[in-house]
Every structure is written in structure tokens, then in C-alpha cells.
Scaffold this active site. Structure first.
Site, short mmCIF file in Angstrom:
data_model
loop_
_atom_site.label_atom_id
_atom_site.label_comp_id
_atom_site.label_asym_id
_atom_site.label_seq_id
_atom_site.Cartn_x
_atom_site.Cartn_y
_atom_site.Cartn_z
N GLY A 40 15.33 -6.77 1.31
CA GLY A 40 14.54 -7.48 3.31
C GLY A 40 15.20 -8.52 3.86
CB VAL A 41 14.07 -9.26 7.02
CG1 VAL A 41 12.24 -10.00 7.03
CG2 VAL A 41 14.40 -9.71 8.65
CB ALA A 42 13.23 -12.92 3.70
CE LYS A 61 10.55 -2.40 -8.69
NZ LYS A 61 9.57 -3.22 -8.69
CD GLU A 176 0.64 -6.49 16.12
OE1 GLU A 176 0.22 -7.35 15.44
OE2 GLU A 176 1.40 -6.02 16.61
CG HIS A 295 -2.84 -3.13 8.44
ND1 HIS A 295 -4.43 -2.06 9.43
CD2 HIS A 295 -2.22 -4.35 9.39
CE1 HIS A 295 -3.42 -2.62 10.55
NE2 HIS A 295 -2.61 -3.40 10.44
NE ARG A 339 -2.55 -7.28 10.96
CZ ARG A 339 -1.85 -7.11 10.68
NH1 ARG A 339 -1.32 -8.24 9.31
NH2 ARG A 339 -0.51 -6.84 12.03
CG HIS A 399 -0.75 -4.85 5.54
ND1 HIS A 399 0.38 -3.73 5.80
CD2 HIS A 399 -0.52 -5.73 6.77
CE1 HIS A 399 1.09 -4.54 6.92
NE2 HIS A 399 0.76 -5.31 7.61
NE ARG A 434 0.72 -11.16 7.43
CZ ARG A 434 1.26 -10.28 7.91
NH1 ARG A 434 1.96 -10.57 9.58
NH2 ARG A 434 1.31 -8.70 8.28
CB SER A 439 4.58 -10.83 7.94
OG SER A 439 5.29 -10.02 8.49
#
Length: 676
Positions: A40-42, A61, A176, A295, A339, A399, A434, A439
Site C-alpha cells: 500500500g502507500v506506506a 500478499k 470532511e 465508517h 465518525r 473501516h 481517527r 490515514s
């Protein structure tokens, strides 16, 4: 956990991990070998930021583009718009975290955010502009996307001291829930995650970074066994049904969250907590595992397709079965409340009426909905709804995981040689809840910091050794809350689904002639199906929780066991790609379930121990925030290695029966025990 070295695992023989060094830099001057698990991005930002001077292998994976990042719709929150400020972003993040954020980590997140947005622009992420097609001004020190991969040192300007920086483009930033400013940058309308992931995959390919696909993380390989010098020296993988070890000086876990604990989740099928479970078995400190964010608005249809919070930011409203805007009287921010508040109120309405609530976006206008949210528009149509003309049914879905492997401000964990970034890490940024769109920013910011620390050779957790290796002071420790408390996790042990010595089969199991996986018949009690695990977690540890349900779930989880799988021949490797075929889906699920079961036990135990309601954790029997619980809970396995929270030293008076310890990396830790 896989112990290797002179004593081997459990004092036996074991396979050696060739060349695993005792520090982050090879003594002979060879480039340090870093294995990044997760794409992923990380994970991808870590690999890119490490640069060509480091021997990097990315292990994933599935395919390299299968990470959770691509499903992120809302965007990236950063203080880069005129009139916004880092201080305002910090304040919003702390407010959402409900008293459990580490202020230093939040300041790092928000303060480093503008520079990391510059990085994404350099790597080719095309954030949406107010005037589509407008020229993007050149950024200081910019390189061609996907060049060497290494980033220049932090820029000369300090974004903490000013409002938005002038050289940024005129982004079409959104608003948001719980944000005080329009600071959410998006790309492709509602396809931000996909656009970011695609740009990073291209940059990784251009940089020539080695990628190993379709490789399942079995365990971390550790050296030193039960001594305090134990460190991570590689990873054990399964590819095509065969086991391999990749040796490494540093392992970076970027394996994402635990969405597949629940039947309704916005996460992809690969998010089964493999990295977190492996770290817990190896003795790494995990924290805040009870905090799972649901979420509030996923389509109430199979697949739980996410309807971004940005839709409500643009004017959509929630209505109950009577057509009433029920959030208006439940929170001052109404439909843009945090949220956890919105998810609970939706769940309450569903219980009271027996019907889903609806999201009414018709006031935004059909043309704007199609332009701004093309992905959601298509998904709604595929589910049989035209949301430009009618409200759509929505319901909460799992989420994001605020908990994870505890790290310092540079991604170091409590185990030398192990870093964690992204959703699998608990940096102290999110606290109990969060803030929307933080994120992706957290992944980029702390991946960059981890890469810098690794490049500097500061792979040791010990601050004195980090000083000696890196030549600079170690990053300040995270989690400035009063304590970490030890929480019992019944039935949880550090053994993996592969028992005993390397190459040895468990009792009752058979190895196939070709050396691939074979299941044992020696089932201890009952082996849960994935559906049974889902139903139990949703009922007991979902949006609403209570002591009776959690105690029942803990007992049931403790009674479940996974039959061991016979070991297969081990192939020790330095690093390298492979053309091994992908796993059989049934086989891979068989390996994922023990990780989910271990983490389910930890989540339930911690949720039971937290006798209050805070952030995403709501207890009907303890509905108020309790200042006595303004600390972090740490699950510890009954047979945990000694490296998990070593060097005990009491710092304050504990409640009866609770062990209180400190740690040089994570100070004043109030631990939670995970017993068998």
C-alpha cells in the site's frame, strides 16, 4: 515467531538466516538489506524513500496494486490551502482522538504534511484542481517522478510556522467530518487511493525496486531467542505453497489493518492482520487494539461499498425511515459529527426502526455528483440505485484500525530490527478515533521518517545505541499518556499454525510428496469458520459493545483452535523475486484464520478491559468517558518472549492485580495480560 541462530527456535536446531546483522547497517560496508512487507502507500513510500543506497525488497500478499490504499476515496488531509494552518489541523486531530492522541506525533503528522504532499506531486499524483488542466507550479527540488526514489532532506521552509505555502497548486480541496477547514485533497474525484497507489506503483517500477508478489507472511524470523538481545532478522514466507526465508537487516511491516475480522467492511479481502499477528507472536508491543473505526456510510448491500464522508462534506444529509434529518439533534456538527458518533446514531436508528437509514445527496445535483464522485455513482447504479434522483440506504462497516504495533516517531517498534508503518502501526496519531483522511497522510509521513531512520542506521530501539549509530539523538518516544495497562487475552499463545521445528511435521499431520502444505487431523477443540468469527465479532465487538457480550465472545474465542499445518521444506534466501504461482484461495484462507483468531482475542480482551466509552469504543454498560482509562492497553500473550516490554520498573500506583512497567522506548507502560 520464528527463532533462529545458535539456539534455534525453542532451543533446537533451526535454519540460519544468512548474514543477518545485529544493527541496521552491514559491518562489512554492504548496503543494508530491508524487506518491506506490504504494497500500500506506506510500504511503497518506504521503499521509494529508502533510495538506491539500500537493498530493498517489497513483499506483497497479492499483486503489487492490491493494497488497501486503492480503496481510499476521501483523500489526503493536509494544511496546504490558503487560510488553513498546521495548528488548526493539529487541533482537529487531537479533538477527534478523544484524549488518547500523542500530541508530539500529531504535530509531526500535521507539520510534515505539506512536504509529503510535495513528494506525492513529484511522484506523479495528480490531485484535482479547481481549474482542471491548470498548470502545476514547479516545486523546489523536484525530480522526475520515479527517478532515483530517494528524497532530498526536509525543505528549508518550516510549514509549522505558517499557513498554506504559496507554491502549491490551487487544489479543489474538500471538507470532511470534524475538520474545521477545507483541506482534503482528492484525485480522480473520489478515486484518490487508486490514483495515489497507481502513481507510486509506477514510481517503484521506474526506480527498479525488487517486488515479490503473491507471498504470504508466515512469521518474523528472530535472532537471540529468549534473550534481551533478540532482534528481527528476516521474514518467513509462503509462495506457491512453499516456505522461504528472506534475510534482512531491517524488516518494515506495512501490512494494513484487520477489516476482515468483520462481515461488513470497506477493506479488501487481503486485510487479515497478518503483520500485526506475526509481530504479536514475536513479542512486539501492540497498543490500542480495541479501537476499530466503523465508517458510518457504506452502501447497505453486499460488499459494503464505501460512500465517502466527502459526500456529506459537500452537502448530503442522513435521513431515517421517516425521512427526518436525525443527526441535527444528536450533535452540534449534525451530519458532519465525528465518525464514531455518526456510526452509533445510524446503528441506533436501525435498531429502533428495523430499517436502514438513507443518505440523501440529491441536493448536490446530478451533474456535480457525477463529476465529483464518479466511482460512487457507478457503484450505486450497479447496486440498483440512482443516487442523483433518490436517497441510498447506508449502514456502518468496519473501516480503519486505530490500534496496531506501537512505534516511536520514526516507525521503530519495541523489537530491534523491526519497523512498522501505515495502518498496522500505532503511532499515537489517531488516539481513540481517527480524523477523516488522516490515514493516507500518516502513511506517507511516517513511512518517510522510517526510511530516514533506516538510512541513518538507527535500527536499534535502544536510544543510546541509536545515538551511536546515527550520530543524532533518537526520536522522542511515543505515547505521552499516563500508562499502558496489561490486558488478559484468554487462549492466545505465540505459536503459529506451523508447529515445532523447521521442517518437522506436527503430530497427526502428513506432508505431501511434493512438499506442499498438508493439514493435520489433530484438531484440539472446534475450528471456527470465517463466518462464525465474523458473526461473533460483529455482535460483541462492533459499533455497540457491552460486558456480557464481550465476556461471552472471549470464552468462545478461547475455545476455538486452528489445526496445525505440516511444515514444508524451508528455502533460505538472501532476497529476490520469484515466478512462484499464487496461492490456492482455500489454502490462503486456512493460513489467515489463525491470525484473525489471535487478533480477535486481543481486540475482545482489550475492549472488555476498557470499562468506559471513548472514541470508537462504545460500551453500553459504561457509556461515559472515564478519566481513569486515559491510558493505552497492551495485549501480551501468556507465553510472550521476554523482549515484550522488558526492563520492568514501576512508575506509579497500579490498580490491584495490574502489572505496571516502563520501557526505554515506550515509557510508563500499563500493560494488559494475554493469558492462555
Amino acid at each position: 515467531m520464528r527463532g533462529v541462530g545458535a539456539a534455534g527456535a525453542g532451543g533446537g536446531g533451526g535454519a540460519s538466516v544468512a548474514g543477518a546483522a545485529s544493527s541496521g547497517v552491514d559491518a562489512a560496508g554492504a548496503p543494508p538489506r530491508v524487506v518491506v512487507v506490504g504494497s500500500g502507500v506506506a510500504g511503497l513510500v518506504t521503499a521509494l524513500a529508502l533510495g538506491p543506497a539500500v537493498d530493498v525488497t517489497v513483499v506483497t500478499k497479492g499483486a503489487v496494486s492490491d493494497g488497501n490504499t486503492r480503496y481510499a476515496q476521501g483523500g489526503v488531509a493536509a494544511a496546504v490551502m490558503p487560510g488553513d494552518s498546521v495548528a488548526a489541523h493539529v487541533a482537529d486531530t487531537l479533538a477527534a482522538g478523544a484524549g488518547l492522541c500523542d500530541p508530539r506525533a500529531v504535530e509531526v503528522l500535521c507539520g510534515d504534511g505539506p512536504d509529503r504532499i510535495r513528494d506525492l506531486l513529484r511522484w506523479g499524483v495528480a490531485f484535482d484542481l479547481r481549474e482542471p488542466g491548470a498548470a502545476v507550479p514547479p516545486l523546489a527540488g523536484s525530480d522526475a517522478p520515479g527517478g532515483s526514489g530517494a528524497l532530498e532532506e526536509p525543505g528549508a521552509s518550516d510549514p509549522r510556522a505558517a499557513s498554506a505555502v504559496e507554491e502549491f497548486p490551487d487544489f479543489d480541496a474538500g471538507l470532511e467530518a470534524a475538520h474545521s477547514f477545507h483541506r482534503i485533497l482528492h484525485a480522480g474525484g473520489d478515486a484518490t487511493g487508486f490514483e495515489v497507489e497507481s502513481a507510486l506503483v509506477r514510481a517503484v517500477a521506474a526506480a527498479g525496486i525488487r517486488v515479490v508478489e503473491h507471498a504470504f507472511l508466515v512469521d518474523l524470523v528472530t535472532e537471540g531467542a529468549e534473550t534481551e538481545e533478540r532482534r528481527v532478522g528476516g521474514v518467513e514466507l509462503l509462495r506457491g505453497g512453499r516456505r522461504e526465508v528472506l534475510a534482512a537487516d531491517v524488516v518494515v511491516l506495512a501490512t494494513g489493518g484487520i477489516g476482515q475480522l468483520y462481515p461488513h467492511t470497506t477493506n479488501p479481502a487481503v486485510t487479515t492482520g497478518d503483520g500485526a499477528a506475526a509481530a504479536l507472536r514475536a513479542g512486539a508491543v501492540l497498543a490500542d487494539v480495541e479501537f476499530v473505526q466503523f465508517h458510518p456510510t457504506a452502501l447497505a448491500v453486499p460488499g459494503s461499498f464505501l460512500v465517502s464522508e466527502a459526500v456529506r462534506g459537500d452537502g448530503a444529509v442522513l435521513r431515517n425511515a421517516r425521512g427526518e434529518r436525525f443527526m441535527a439533534g444528536r450533535h452540534p456538527l449534525a451530519d458532519l459529527a465525528p465518525r464514531d458518533v455518526v456510526a452509533r446514531e445510524i446503528a441506533r436508528e436501525m435498531i429502533e426502526t428495523g430499517q436502514p437509514v438513507v443518505l440523501d445527496a440529491t441536493g448536490i445535483g446530478a451533474e456535480e455528483l457525477r463529476r465529483r464522485f464518479p466511482t460512487i455513482t457507478a457503484a450505486a447504479l450497479a447496486a440498483g440505485f440512482d443516487w442523483t434522483r433518490e436517497p441510498v440506504p447506508v449502514a456502518p462497516a468496519a473501516h480503519y484500525w486505530m490500534g496496531g504495533i506501537a512505534t516511536d516517531l520514526d516507525g521503530r517498534t519495541s523489537l530491534p530490527g523491526l519497523f512498522a508503518v501505515g495502518e498496522v502501526a500505532c503511532t499515537g496519531v489517531h488516539g481513540a478515533n481517527r480524523l477523516a483522511s488522516n490515514s493516507l497522510l500518516e502513511s506517507v509521513v511516517f513511512a518517510h521518517r522510517a526510511a530516514e531512520a533506516i538510512r541513518a542506521g538507527a535500527a536499534r530501539v535502544d536510544a543510546v545505541q541509536a545515538d551511536a549509530v546515527a550520530g543524532t539523538p533518537a526520536a522522542p518516544p511515543v505515547f505521552d499518556a499516563p500508562a499502558f495497562r496489561r490486558v488478559p487475552v484468554p487462549g492466545a499463545l505465540s505459536s503459529s499454525i506451523f508447529p515445532r521445528q523447521l521442517g518437522e511435521a506436527a503430530g497427526g499431520s502428513q506432508r505431501s510428496d511434493d512438499g506442499t502444505l498438508a493439514a493435520t487431523a489433530a484438531i484440539v477443540t472446534k475450528e471456527p469458520t470465517r463466518a462464525e468469527l465474523h458473526e461473533l465479532l460483529w455482535r460483541a465487538a462492533g459499533v455497540h459493545r457491552d460486558g456480557a457480550s464481550l465476556r461471552e465472545a472471549a470464552a468462545r474465542l478461547a475455545s476455538w483452535q486452528i489445526a496445525p499445518i505440516a511444515r514444508t521444506p524451508l528455502i533460505a534466501q538472501e532476497s529476490g523475486a520469484s515466478t512462484a504461482p499464487a496461492f490456492d484461495p482455500i489454502e490462503i484462507e486456512r493460513l489467515e484464520t489463525p491470525n484473525l483468531l489471535l487478533l480477535a482475542r486481543a481486540v475482545v480482551a482489550s475492549a472488555l478491559a476498557r470499562e468506559e466509552s471513548r472514541g470508537a469504543h462504545f460500551r453500553a454498560d459504561f457509556p461515559a468517558v472515564d478519566p481513569a482509562f486515559a491510558h493505552h492497553l497492551v495485549p501480551v500473550l501468556a507465553d510472550a518472549p521476554v523482549a515484550q516490554l522488558p526492563h520492568p520498573e514501576s512508575h506509579f500506583d497500579a490498580a490491584p492485580g495490574v502489572e505496571v512497567h516502563s520501557h526505554p522506548h515506550l515509557p510508563r507502560i500499563h500493560r494488559a495480560k494475554v493469558t492462555a
